[in-house]
Structure formats: C-alpha cells, structure tokens
Design a protein around this motif. Sequence first.
Motif, mmCIF file in Angstrom:
data_model
loop_
_atom_site.group_PDB
_atom_site.id
_atom_site.type_symbol
_atom_site.label_atom_id
_atom_site.label_comp_id
_atom_site.label_asym_id
_atom_site.label_seq_id
_atom_site.Cartn_x
_atom_site.Cartn_y
_atom_site.Cartn_z
ATOM 1 N N GLU A 146 0.843 -1.181 0.000
ATOM 2 C CA GLU A 146 0.000 0.000 0.000
ATOM 3 C C GLU A 146 0.887 1.241 0.000
ATOM 4 O OE1 GLU A 146 -3.448 2.117 2.815
ATOM 5 O OE2 GLU A 146 -2.500 0.225 3.405
ATOM 6 N N VAL A 147 0.520 2.223 -0.831
ATOM 7 C CA VAL A 147 1.243 3.492 -0.890
ATOM 8 C C VAL A 147 0.287 4.579 -0.424
ATOM 9 C CG1 VAL A 147 2.497 5.131 -2.322
ATOM 10 C CG2 VAL A 147 2.631 2.681 -2.837
ATOM 11 N N GLY A 148 0.696 5.326 0.618
ATOM 12 C CA GLY A 148 -0.163 6.380 1.147
ATOM 13 C C GLY A 148 0.614 7.655 1.390
ATOM 14 N N GLY A 149 -0.092 8.771 1.426
ATOM 15 C CA GLY A 149 0.592 10.038 1.642
ATOM 16 C C GLY A 149 1.529 10.338 0.486
ATOM 17 N N SER A 150 2.722 10.794 0.816
ATOM 18 C CA SER A 150 3.704 11.118 -0.215
ATOM 19 C C SER A 150 4.896 10.173 -0.110
ATOM 20 C CB SER A 150 4.169 12.563 -0.080
ATOM 21 O OG SER A 150 4.824 12.770 1.157
ATOM 22 N N LEU A 151 5.334 9.698 -1.256
ATOM 23 C CA LEU A 151 6.515 8.837 -1.350
ATOM 24 C C LEU A 151 7.468 9.497 -2.336
ATOM 25 C CD1 LEU A 151 8.083 6.150 -0.882
ATOM 26 C CD2 LEU A 151 6.804 5.211 -2.828
ATOM 27 N N THR A 152 8.717 9.696 -1.927
ATOM 28 C CA THR A 152 9.724 10.309 -2.798
ATOM 29 C C THR A 152 10.736 9.265 -3.229
ATOM 30 O OG1 THR A 152 9.504 12.469 -1.722
ATOM 31 C CG2 THR A 152 11.528 12.072 -2.967
ATOM 32 N N LEU A 153 10.987 9.213 -4.523
ATOM 33 C CA LEU A 153 12.011 8.327 -5.082
ATOM 34 C C LEU A 153 13.176 9.217 -5.518
ATOM 35 C CD1 LEU A 153 9.738 5.973 -7.238
ATOM 36 C CD2 LEU A 153 10.357 5.779 -4.815
ATOM 37 N N ASP A 154 14.304 9.048 -4.833
ATOM 38 C CA ASP A 154 15.457 9.929 -5.025
ATOM 39 C C ASP A 154 16.568 9.194 -5.766
ATOM 40 O OD1 ASP A 154 17.502 11.762 -4.904
ATOM 41 O OD2 ASP A 154 17.331 12.133 -2.746
ATOM 42 N N ALA A 155 16.907 9.656 -6.965
ATOM 43 C CA ALA A 155 17.929 9.007 -7.793
ATOM 44 C C ALA A 155 19.341 9.482 -7.454
ATOM 45 C CB ALA A 155 17.645 9.267 -9.269
ATOM 46 N N HIS A 156 19.453 10.458 -6.574
ATOM 47 C CA HIS A 156 20.770 10.975 -6.155
ATOM 48 C C HIS A 156 21.618 11.409 -7.352
ATOM 49 C CE1 HIS A 156 19.934 9.860 -2.021
ATOM 50 N NE2 HIS A 156 19.664 8.617 -2.398
ATOM 51 N N GLY A 157 20.985 12.078 -8.294
ATOM 52 C CA GLY A 157 21.722 12.626 -9.420
ATOM 53 C C GLY A 157 21.968 11.685 -10.575
ATOM 54 N N ASP A 158 21.485 10.455 -10.499
ATOM 55 C CA ASP A 158 21.688 9.477 -11.577
ATOM 56 C C ASP A 158 20.407 9.336 -12.390
ATOM 57 O OD1 ASP A 158 22.312 7.422 -13.261
ATOM 58 O OD2 ASP A 158 22.521 5.883 -11.708
ATOM 59 N N PRO A 159 20.360 9.892 -13.605
ATOM 60 C CA PRO A 159 19.134 9.801 -14.397
ATOM 61 C C PRO A 159 18.812 8.387 -14.857
ATOM 62 C CG PRO A 159 20.902 10.717 -15.723
ATOM 63 C CD PRO A 159 21.433 10.616 -14.320
ATOM 64 N N ASN A 160 19.766 7.462 -14.731
ATOM 65 C CA ASN A 160 19.523 6.076 -15.126
ATOM 66 C C ASN A 160 19.154 5.182 -13.937
ATOM 67 O OD1 ASN A 160 20.265 6.559 -17.899
ATOM 68 N ND2 ASN A 160 22.385 6.629 -17.244
ATOM 69 N N ALA A 161 18.971 5.768 -12.776
ATOM 70 C CA ALA A 161 18.629 4.995 -11.584
ATOM 71 C C ALA A 161 17.287 4.293 -11.758
ATOM 72 C CB ALA A 161 18.601 5.905 -10.366
ATOM 73 N N VAL A 162 17.205 3.053 -11.287
ATOM 74 C CA VAL A 162 16.014 2.213 -11.471
ATOM 75 C C VAL A 162 15.403 1.862 -10.115
ATOM 76 C CG1 VAL A 162 15.172 -0.017 -12.316
ATOM 77 C CG2 VAL A 162 16.845 1.287 -13.657
ATOM 78 N N PHE A 163 14.065 1.906 -10.063
ATOM 79 C CA PHE A 163 13.303 1.531 -8.869
ATOM 80 C C PHE A 163 12.330 0.417 -9.275
ATOM 81 C CE2 PHE A 163 14.566 5.902 -8.576
ATOM 82 C CZ PHE A 163 14.908 6.127 -7.249
ATOM 83 N N ILE A 164 12.389 -0.711 -8.600
ATOM 84 C CA ILE A 164 11.463 -1.818 -8.870
ATOM 85 C C ILE A 164 10.783 -2.188 -7.554
ATOM 86 C CG2 ILE A 164 11.210 -4.204 -9.652
ATOM 87 C CD1 ILE A 164 13.690 -3.803 -11.391
ATOM 88 N N PHE A 165 9.457 -2.245 -7.574
ATOM 89 C CA PHE A 165 8.687 -2.630 -6.395
ATOM 90 C C PHE A 165 7.960 -3.942 -6.696
ATOM 91 C CE2 PHE A 165 9.315 1.896 -6.157
ATOM 92 C CZ PHE A 165 9.631 2.104 -4.813
ATOM 93 N N GLN A 166 8.092 -4.886 -5.802
ATOM 94 C CA GLN A 166 7.480 -6.204 -5.973
ATOM 95 C C GLN A 166 6.385 -6.401 -4.935
ATOM 96 O OE1 GLN A 166 11.131 -8.418 -5.445
ATOM 97 N NE2 GLN A 166 11.410 -8.694 -7.659
ATOM 98 N N ALA A 167 5.159 -6.570 -5.409
ATOM 99 C CA ALA A 167 4.009 -6.822 -4.537
ATOM 100 C C ALA A 167 3.426 -8.176 -4.937
ATOM 101 C CB ALA A 167 2.970 -5.728 -4.687
ATOM 102 N N PRO A 168 3.784 -9.246 -4.230
ATOM 103 C CA PRO A 168 3.329 -10.587 -4.632
ATOM 104 C C PRO A 168 1.819 -10.741 -4.670
ATOM 105 C CG PRO A 168 5.159 -10.732 -3.070
ATOM 106 C CD PRO A 168 4.727 -9.303 -3.094
ATOM 107 N N SER A 169 1.090 -9.902 -3.933
ATOM 108 C CA SER A 169 -0.367 -9.987 -3.942
ATOM 109 C C SER A 169 -0.936 -8.772 -4.666
ATOM 110 C CB SER A 169 -0.909 -10.091 -2.519
ATOM 111 O OG SER A 169 -2.334 -10.199 -2.542
ATOM 112 N N THR A 170 -1.378 -7.752 -3.937
ATOM 113 C CA THR A 170 -2.022 -6.599 -4.557
ATOM 114 C C THR A 170 -1.205 -5.325 -4.336
ATOM 115 O OG1 THR A 170 -3.326 -6.134 -2.558
ATOM 116 C CG2 THR A 170 -4.317 -7.585 -4.229
ATOM 117 N N LEU A 171 -1.481 -4.323 -5.173
ATOM 118 C CA LEU A 171 -0.952 -2.979 -5.010
ATOM 119 C C LEU A 171 -2.127 -2.028 -4.879
ATOM 120 C CD1 LEU A 171 1.321 -0.782 -5.154
ATOM 121 C CD2 LEU A 171 0.933 -0.760 -7.636
#
Length: 306
Positions: A146-171
């Motif tokens: 579950e995602v609530g409120g605000s979530l920030t994904l920070d690449a720390h200056g790398d435009p090629n940074a990748v974020f993968i989230f795995q939810a085996p059931s529901t999102l």
Amino acid sequence: MTDIGSRARRRRPGYAWLAVGPVAAAGALAMFIASQPAVAATAPVGLGTAGSFAVLAGTTVTNTGPSSISGDLGVSPGTAVTGFPPGIVFNGRIHRADGVAGDAQSDLTTAYNDAAGRSPTANVPAFIGAGQTLAPGVYKASSSLEVGGSLTLDAHGDPNAVFIFQAPSTLVTDSASSITLDGGAQACNVFWWVGSSATLGTSSDFAGSVLALTSISVDTGDTIAGRALARNGAVTLDDDTITVPSCASGAPPTATPTAIPTATATGPTPTATATSPTPTATATSPTPTPTATSPSPVGPTLPVTG
C-alpha cells in the motif's frame, strides 16, 4: 468502480505500524531508510513493444468520462474497448486484438517475469509513503503493498537509476497519494510488479509502469506518468490522465578540451618592390618669339619742280 469507503476501512491496518506514536514512527522510518544497503546499479525492466502502450489489457478496457491517454491503448486476446469517446487517445492508436496488441502482450509477459525474478535489495513493510524517501533499488513486500501520503524516489543525481517494487499480492494507492521523483529520477525507470491486481485510489498522482497479472483499476481523477499494463484481466479507467514517459538519456560525458593548433606557416611575406615611376614632365612648350616687324610706312615721293 471500487467503493473507496470500504477500501479505506480495509486498508486501515496498514497504518498500524505508525499508530504507536510519532516518535516511534519516526524511528521506524529512520531505521528502515538506514538499513537500505548500497547496491550496484539496477538494470531497467525491458518492456519491448509493450513500451509504447499507456494502457494494455488482457480482456477489456473500460473507460468513464473524458480520460486522456497519451500512447497506445490495446487489448489482447480480448477485443472490447469501451468509452472512447468520450475518452481520447493521442500520440498512439487503439489496438483491438490485432498483431500489435498480441506482440505487446507477449513482451509484457517477458517483462513481468523479469521483474518478478529480480533479487530484492531491501524488504519493505506492507505500507510505504507518509513522507518517506527511497533510494534506487529493488523493494519487495511480503504480500500486498500500500502506498499512502507522499513517497519520494530519489535518484541521487543518476538519471539512469532504477526503482522496482514487488508486490506478490495486490498494489493499492490511497486517495490523494503522490509519488515524487527527485534527484534526476525518471518515471520510465520505475516499475511496479503486482502478483494479482492493482487499484490506484481517487486523485492519485502516480509514477511508473504497473505490470499486473490480473486487473488494474484506475479510480477517478488519477494522473499517471507511466503505464497500466494488465496481462490477463481488465483495465478500468475513470476520467484519468495517463502518459507514456519518455526516458531522457543520461548525462553526456564531459568533453575533454582539445588544443586548437596555432597557425605556424612561416612562408615569406612578399614585400612590394615594384615602384611605379613618377612621370616627370619634360615636354616644354616653347614660348613663341615674335620675329615679324611691321615696316614703318613711308609717304610717296613727290616730283621736284623748278
């Protein structure tokens, strides 16, 4: 559409870990962030031909209201697409069980399996957000996420940074939740793998591509910089805006200055030696001297008489 009130009641336990007081909650967040390991760069999930699709379903795509879809919209092996118009599709086309949609579904299956098989760099609790900031990596929930409120994904200056989230059931995203990209992070490099179905709550501001096994419900007034890609089920829309993200290239390499050669040609500089002679006037016009003398007139001789 999903009843938001009942879903909110269902999600309430997700906040239990924050209910122990602000000090404990802040400490839990700090401990979680501090526990994230430094990892090597994560490769993006290759979407293949599915990458051009903002919306892709297995059975049907259903829309209510003036949804705006930038990118392809398709369904395969199902054929039903309803609600367009009033919804509009631009920068793409609608594909109903044609070869393009079929190829996209095949590539989606490959991408789905790729995302599912990534080794997590950190485990996350069932709830993330509420002002939290995450670094690049692969994050896995034990079941639902579950995602609530605000979530920030920070690449720390790398435009090629990748974020993968795995939810085996529901999102599930809560109503009015938001995902902020910081430090050069790009929506094209954010992926949400979902083992069953996903529901994005009303007025969510979402980033990334959802790869769901079954269905995706996009509730009223959502904005997605990414994709809603469902393998086997339906995608349901309601007055939403979905835009396929473009991935800007990484920072260009620093240019090494190259010395510009200085002109060294030393050929003799021709010196002007030709001197134009200044003509001297030598012709002298002679001054005419008058030589003709007019004789003085002499009177006539008279005869002498005696």
